[in-house]
Design a protein around this motif. Structure first.
Motif, PDB file in Angstrom:
ATOM      1  N   SER A  58       5.730   6.910  -4.870  1.00 16.91           N
ATOM      2  CA  SER A  58       5.680   5.578  -4.271  1.00 16.91           C
ATOM      3  C   SER A  58       4.867   4.560  -5.065  1.00 16.91           C
ATOM      4  N   PRO A  59       3.738   4.910  -5.691  1.00 17.96           N
ATOM      5  CA  PRO A  59       3.045   3.887  -6.483  1.00 17.96           C
ATOM      6  C   PRO A  59       3.917   3.278  -7.572  1.00 17.96           C
ATOM      7  N   ALA A  60       4.599   4.132  -8.330  1.00 14.95           N
ATOM      8  CA  ALA A  60       5.464   3.624  -9.406  1.00 14.95           C
ATOM      9  C   ALA A  60       6.676   2.887  -8.861  1.00 14.95           C
ATOM     10  N   ILE A  61       7.224   3.356  -7.752  1.00 18.69           N
ATOM     11  CA  ILE A  61       8.392   2.699  -7.152  1.00 18.69           C
ATOM     12  C   ILE A  61       8.023   1.296  -6.679  1.00 18.69           C
ATOM     13  N   GLU A 117       2.372 -15.233  -7.125  1.00 20.72           N
ATOM     14  CA  GLU A 117       1.504 -14.165  -6.623  1.00 20.72           C
ATOM     15  C   GLU A 117       2.389 -13.181  -5.871  1.00 20.72           C
ATOM     16  N   ILE A 118       2.406 -11.948  -6.358  1.00 14.60           N
ATOM     17  CA  ILE A 118       3.196 -10.886  -5.727  1.00 14.60           C
ATOM     18  C   ILE A 118       2.217  -9.842  -5.196  1.00 14.60           C
ATOM     19  N   VAL A 119       2.251  -9.637  -3.903  1.00 15.41           N
ATOM     20  CA  VAL A 119       1.368  -8.659  -3.259  1.00 15.41           C
ATOM     21  C   VAL A 119       2.229  -7.504  -2.752  1.00 15.41           C
ATOM     22  N   SER A 120       1.752  -6.295  -2.971  1.00 12.82           N
ATOM     23  CA  SER A 120       2.529  -5.107  -2.587  1.00 12.82           C
ATOM     24  C   SER A 120       1.668  -4.165  -1.770  1.00 12.82           C
ATOM     25  N   HIS A 121       2.136  -3.859  -0.534  1.00 18.82           N
ATOM     26  CA  HIS A 121       1.462  -2.924   0.353  1.00 18.82           C
ATOM     27  C   HIS A 121       2.273  -1.638   0.430  1.00 18.82           C
ATOM     28  N   ARG A 122       1.625  -0.503   0.284  1.00 18.31           N
ATOM     29  CA  ARG A 122       2.298   0.790   0.271  1.00 18.31           C
ATOM     30  C   ARG A 122       1.814   1.607   1.472  1.00 18.31           C
ATOM     31  N   LEU A 170       5.411 -19.523  -6.008  1.00 20.05           N
ATOM     32  CA  LEU A 170       5.958 -18.527  -5.079  1.00 20.05           C
ATOM     33  C   LEU A 170       4.894 -17.502  -4.737  1.00 20.05           C
ATOM     34  N   ARG A 171       4.711 -17.292  -3.455  1.00 25.05           N
ATOM     35  CA  ARG A 171       3.900 -16.166  -2.987  1.00 25.05           C
ATOM     36  C   ARG A 171       4.851 -15.207  -2.279  1.00 25.05           C
ATOM     37  N   LEU A 172       4.900 -13.984  -2.764  1.00 20.07           N
ATOM     38  CA  LEU A 172       5.817 -12.972  -2.226  1.00 20.07           C
ATOM     39  C   LEU A 172       4.998 -11.768  -1.793  1.00 20.07           C
ATOM     40  N   GLU A 173       5.157 -11.391  -0.537  1.00 20.70           N
ATOM     41  CA  GLU A 173       4.440 -10.239  -0.004  1.00 20.70           C
ATOM     42  C   GLU A 173       5.435  -9.146   0.342  1.00 20.70           C
ATOM     43  N   LEU A 174       5.319  -8.011  -0.351  1.00 27.13           N
ATOM     44  CA  LEU A 174       6.205  -6.883  -0.149  1.00 27.13           C
ATOM     45  C   LEU A 174       5.448  -5.767   0.562  1.00 27.13           C
ATOM     46  N   ALA A 175       6.133  -5.067   1.448  1.00 24.62           N
ATOM     47  CA  ALA A 175       5.541  -3.904   2.117  1.00 24.62           C
ATOM     48  C   ALA A 175       6.604  -2.832   2.232  1.00 24.62           C
ATOM     49  N   SER A 176       6.216  -1.591   2.003  1.00 24.25           N
ATOM     50  CA  SER A 176       7.199  -0.503   2.065  1.00 24.25           C
ATOM     51  C   SER A 176       6.676   0.640   2.919  1.00 24.25           C
ATOM     52  N   ARG A 177       7.635   1.372   3.484  1.00 25.90           N
ATOM     53  CA  ARG A 177       7.311   2.603   4.215  1.00 25.90           C
ATOM     54  C   ARG A 177       7.420   3.758   3.209  1.00 25.90           C
ATOM     55  N   CYS A 178       6.279   4.278   2.829  1.00 24.45           N
ATOM     56  CA  CYS A 178       6.249   5.356   1.824  1.00 24.45           C
ATOM     57  C   CYS A 178       6.441   6.722   2.450  1.00 24.45           C
ATOM     58  N   GLY A 179       6.081   6.861   3.709  1.00 27.35           N
ATOM     59  CA  GLY A 179       6.167   8.158   4.346  1.00 27.35           C
ATOM     60  C   GLY A 179       4.841   8.879   4.329  1.00 27.35           C
ATOM     61  N   CYS A 180       4.911  10.204   4.510  1.00 26.49           N
ATOM     62  CA  CYS A 180       3.705  10.981   4.791  1.00 26.49           C
ATOM     63  C   CYS A 180       2.889  11.332   3.562  1.00 26.49           C
ATOM     64  N   SER A 181       3.428  11.126   2.360  1.00 27.65           N
ATOM     65  CA  SER A 181       2.688  11.512   1.152  1.00 27.65           C
ATOM     66  C   SER A 181       2.972  10.521   0.038  1.00 27.65           C
ATOM     67  N   THR A 182       2.320  10.731  -1.089  1.00 27.77           N
ATOM     68  CA  THR A 182       2.373   9.756  -2.173  1.00 27.77           C
ATOM     69  C   THR A 182       3.683   9.798  -2.932  1.00 27.77           C
ATOM     70  N   ASP A 183       4.161  11.018  -3.246  1.00 30.04           N
ATOM     71  CA  ASP A 183       5.370  11.209  -4.040  1.00 30.04           C
ATOM     72  C   ASP A 183       5.322  10.277  -5.249  1.00 30.04           C
ATOM     73  N   SER A 226      -3.587  -1.889  -1.821  1.00 37.22           N
ATOM     74  CA  SER A 226      -2.544  -2.875  -2.091  1.00 37.22           C
ATOM     75  C   SER A 226      -2.731  -3.454  -3.484  1.00 37.22           C
ATOM     76  N   GLN A 227      -1.617  -3.753  -4.149  1.00 38.94           N
ATOM     77  CA  GLN A 227      -1.632  -4.238  -5.520  1.00 38.94           C
ATOM     78  C   GLN A 227      -1.242  -5.710  -5.555  1.00 38.94           C
ATOM     79  N   VAL A 228      -1.811  -6.431  -6.533  1.00 37.76           N
ATOM     80  CA  VAL A 228      -1.544  -7.855  -6.681  1.00 37.76           C
ATOM     81  C   VAL A 228      -1.193  -8.153  -8.133  1.00 37.76           C
ATOM     82  N   MET A 229      -0.103  -8.865  -8.320  1.00 38.95           N
ATOM     83  CA  MET A 229       0.308  -9.365  -9.632  1.00 38.95           C
ATOM     84  C   MET A 229       0.287 -10.883  -9.536  1.00 38.95           C
ATOM     85  N   ARG A 230      -0.496 -11.541 -10.376  1.00 36.83           N
ATOM     86  CA  ARG A 230      -0.707 -12.979 -10.193  1.00 36.83           C
ATOM     87  C   ARG A 230      -0.719 -13.691 -11.548  1.00 36.83           C
TER      88      ARG A 230
END
Length: 774
Positions: A320-323, A341-346, A305-318, A159-163
């Motif tokens: 998704s990190p850049a998206i 603080e923006i947290v992103s789960h892939r 603001l604390r924002l937590e994002l999560a996405s369904r990437c699917g079965c492979s990387t494709d 997971s990535q964090v931008m703070r």
């Protein structure tokens, strides 16, 4: 050339500039309406053409125990059947992480994954035979949703964090609220499905006619798969019938299948996916969840603001990190977030690998912050537009969460102009009165801005090449590394080259994108097609023009920069010659009439480890006011009116830009209102055809739709002719539709935080109006 390619050389021959900043028809428009435009499936099939189909897995996650393909091989019309064991090189069609297989070997990781490949004398024979495989599977537990992947801690990367700033401000502000939003995916639904035609060449080479946004990537992946060099593989693209990101990486699967069959059989091979198969086995826009915790003052200004994002990437990387990175980049939209603080789960799931889609994660991040703005406004009982304006970037409030200074901010001016032109205040008062007097219908209105960063966030992708030939009859052959998918890229680049030579557009012949003409290109994506390829073509054409100017200057004893190219003639002193005459003279004097051009975007840099830097050369801006009507009995809605003002800088072709804006808004409207991807409990896509998956049609377009290019538009950065990108940014203008629906639901319920998720289908609107018990 890269270090100075973004500015004209100091001594440039004078040219006539009427071919740019001019509305000209799309170069393929007459071909489209007459049915003579050639797509990959229109090219005449040679004798011996083989047609292909995949044998696909019926499980989302399973081990392959045994494989019996004898019935497939014996089926009528079947010429050959291939499995992973038949691949001579690397069994990989992934763009980055080498985790996508052409054919599954030991394990399947999504419903419908290709396991074997059939080559037959007809498409029907191949598809019938592909159903005859006898495969034993050992079913394994499957993670299908974001919630399931989260519980299993199944991630494609950490997971990535931008703070930035002090998150203690969350507890110090006068107001604090929390909320959540679900954001659905979207199918690309391009008119032309995935297709590749492979023709074997001598010495083990292969030619691929492919519907792809990334010819060079297809070339490299096919070369690795066949165990040959990139020079042995030529990929050609004349045009696509739409892409929208769905052919940036996903075309490689079908190209690799066709290339494998051509290499193994020595016969030409075509893979043309039908609509059902295409939708079942290709990636979509990522679906997201967004959770926010926001603190603000009495005016609605965000303190933290604390924002937590999560996405369904699917079965492979494709990709998704850049998206997901871009979703973080655009989670500020037009708003200054001092403490954030923006947290992103892939999350990795056993579903098809999600991929690029117009906006590339930006729409999801932007929709999240627009929901925050609406929630603040409803909590305070204020006009949502005033809350948005209160939070705009400004001279002393101009640093993004990733530490890039916003120095070109114009959204405040755009919004003010649009607010006046659209009669926002008057209409809002009328809507409030309507809602107070109608028991069953509710209207809503919203104005939302757009700030979208332009450049690939992976810095090395920001480069392009071009090849220009001038012939002795004065005609020009133009080739560049971009691909045409209906957006008008070829027309704009042709306008740029015509302008260099002072010629009419009819003298410019646009040729197919080919990897043996312009090598090592980036995908036509990130809205950068004209920015990159336009400059590369300008550089190539300018090289030829300077040679011609020097020739004419020497003949007439004048300075080269005094030579004028205009109206199909060249003037040097008192001599005036037709452009064709000058080309003939150059040939007779052994002066090259061919040149390559290159361009690399300046100024950009980014440190992904710290999520800081300048990932974008500039920002594109826009704003939209949308008005909607909902029926509280049925949950149905209509978009009644849309007013759009968009910044495209100094437009190279206003007609094409207006078309892109209208199409993007409607595609965004579809994503946010009725394009719904539905899966069953086993991971099977149920909405896999036009009968079950609805895209916008003419009747969904607002009855009143006013679209204007911002007259004050310019670009402070040295883009080609000071234009701005237009492919992706206007997609997010449709956020105004979702915000307007949110306001309409709030008017119906009195709830300051209505639980409306996207897409806002009738069922979801009705549920939000009547309560979750429905």
């Amino acid at each position: 050339m890269a270090e100075h390619a973004h500015t004209p050389p100091p001594h440039t021959p004078k040219v006539h500039t009427s071919k740019v900043h001019t509305s000209l028809a799309h170069d393929s428009a007459p071909l489209h309406v007459s049915g003579t435009a050639l797509y990959a499936d229109d090219v005449a099939e040679p004798a011996g053409m083989l047609h292909l189909a995949f044998g696909r897995a019926p499980h989302a996650h399973a081990k392959i125990v045994s494989l019996d393909l004898s019935a497939v091989r014996a089926a009528p019309g079947v010429v050959a059947v291939f499995t992973a064991a038949d691949i001579p090189g690397d069994n990989n069609v992934a763009p980055v992480a080498r985790d996508d297989r052409l054919l599954a070997a030991d394990e399947v990781v999504f419903m419908g994954q290709p396991v074997f490949l059939v080559a037959a004398t007809s498409a029907k024979a191949a598809r019938v035979a592909a159903k005859l495989g006898r495969i034993d599977y050992e079913a394994l537990p499957a993670l299908l949703t974001i919630a399931e992947a989260k519980a299993a801690h199944s991630l494609i990367e950490a997971s990535q964090v931008m703070r930035r700033g002090d998150m203690a401000e969350l507890a110090a502000a006068p107001h604090r609220i929390q909320g959540a939003l679900e954001i659905g995916g979207q199918d690309h639904f391009y008119l032309e499905g995935q297709i590749s035609v492979a023709t074997p060449m001598e010495q083990g080479g292969v030619h691929l006619l492919c519907s792809t946004q990334h010819p060079s990537e297809v070339q490299h992946l096919v070369a690795h798969l066949l165990g040959v060099t990139s020079a042995d593989v030529t990929v050609e693209v004349r045009r696509m019938g739409g892409g929208f990101g769905g052919k940036e990486t996903q075309a490689s699967l079908f190209a690799a299948a066709a290339a494998l069959v051509a290499a193994k059989t020595g016969r030409p091979a075509k893979y043309r996916a039908d609509r059902d198969e295409d939708m079942k086995i290709t990636g979509k826009r990522h679906d997201f969840t967004a959770n926010y915790d926001v603190a603000f003052d009495n005016e609605g200004r965000i303190r933290a603001l604390r924002l937590e994002l999560a996405s369904r990437c699917g079965c492979s990387t494709d990709l998704s990190p850049a998206i997901n990175d871009r979703a973080m980049f655009h989670a500020d939209n037009c708003y200054f977030l001092e403490n954030v603080e923006i947290v992103s789960h892939r999350y990795r799931t056993h579903t098809v690998s999600n991929t690029a889609f117009r906006g590339f994660g930006g729409p999801q991040g932007m929709l999240a912050i627009e929901r925050v703005m609406d929630a603040i406004a409803l909590h305070l009982g204020r006009d949502p537009l005033s809350v948005r304006q209160t939070n705009f970037y400004g001279p002393e409030r101009n640093l993004t969460p990733y530490q890039m200074a916003v120095t070109d901010f114009v959204a405040d001016r755009l919004v003010e102009e649009l607010k006046t032109a659209a009669d926002y205040d008057v209409r809002k008062a009328e809507i409030d009165a309507f809602n107070a007097s109608h028991p069953y219908l509710r209207r809503g209105i919203a104005c939302t801005p757009v700030k979208f960063g332009i450049s690939f966030t992976t810095s090395h992708l920001n480069q392009a090449g071009a090849l220009v030939h001038a012939y002795v009859d004065g005609s020009i052959a133009l080739n560049h590394g971009g691909t045409e998918m209906g957006q008008g890229l070829n027309t704009k680049v042709a306008q740029i080259v015509a302008d260099v030579f002072g010629l009419g557009l009819e003298r410019i012949r646009i040729t197919s994108t080919r990897t043996d003409k312009v090598p090592n290109t980036s995908a036509t994506a990130a809205s950068s097609g004209t920015d990159l390829n336009g400059w590369a073509a300008w550089n190539a054409a300018t090289t030829i023009r300077e040679r011609l100017a020097e020739l004419m200057a020497a003949r007439n004893d004048v300075a080269a920069d005094s030579v004028v190219f205009e109206g199909g003639v060249v003037r040097a002193g008192d001599e005036v010659l037709g452009f064709a005459e000058v080309c003939r003279l150059a040939h007779l004097n052994r002066i090259s009439l061919s040149a390559t051009g290159f361009y690399a975007t300046p100024k950009i840099h980014y440190d992904r480890k710290t999520h800081t830097g300048r990932p974008f050369l500039y920002f594109a801006y826009g704003a939209a006011v949308s008005e909607v009507l909902i029926d509280t009995f049925t949950g149905e809605h209509k978009v009644l009116r849309a007013d759009i003002l968009h910044d495209v800088g100094r437009s190279i072709n206003p007609a094409l830009d207006l078309g892109q804006i209208e199409g993007a808004y409607l595609q965004g409207q579809g994503w946010l209102t009725f394009e719904e991807l539905v899966y069953d409990a086993k991971g099977r896509l149920l909405t896999h055809a036009p009968s079950t998956y609805k895209i916008p049609c003419a009747s969904d377009r607002p009855a009143v739709m006013n679209i204007h290019l911002w007259r004050a538009g310019d670009n402070r950065e040295p883009t080609i002719h000071r234009s701005k990108a237009v492919g992706e940014p206007p997609f997010m203008l449709a956020n105004s539709v979702f915000s307007a629906l949110t306001c309409a639901v709030a008017a119906a319920t009195g709830d300051p935080r209505p639980t409306l998720d996207a897409p806002a289908t009738p069922e979801r609107i009705l549920r939000a109006v009547k309560g979750s018990s429905l």
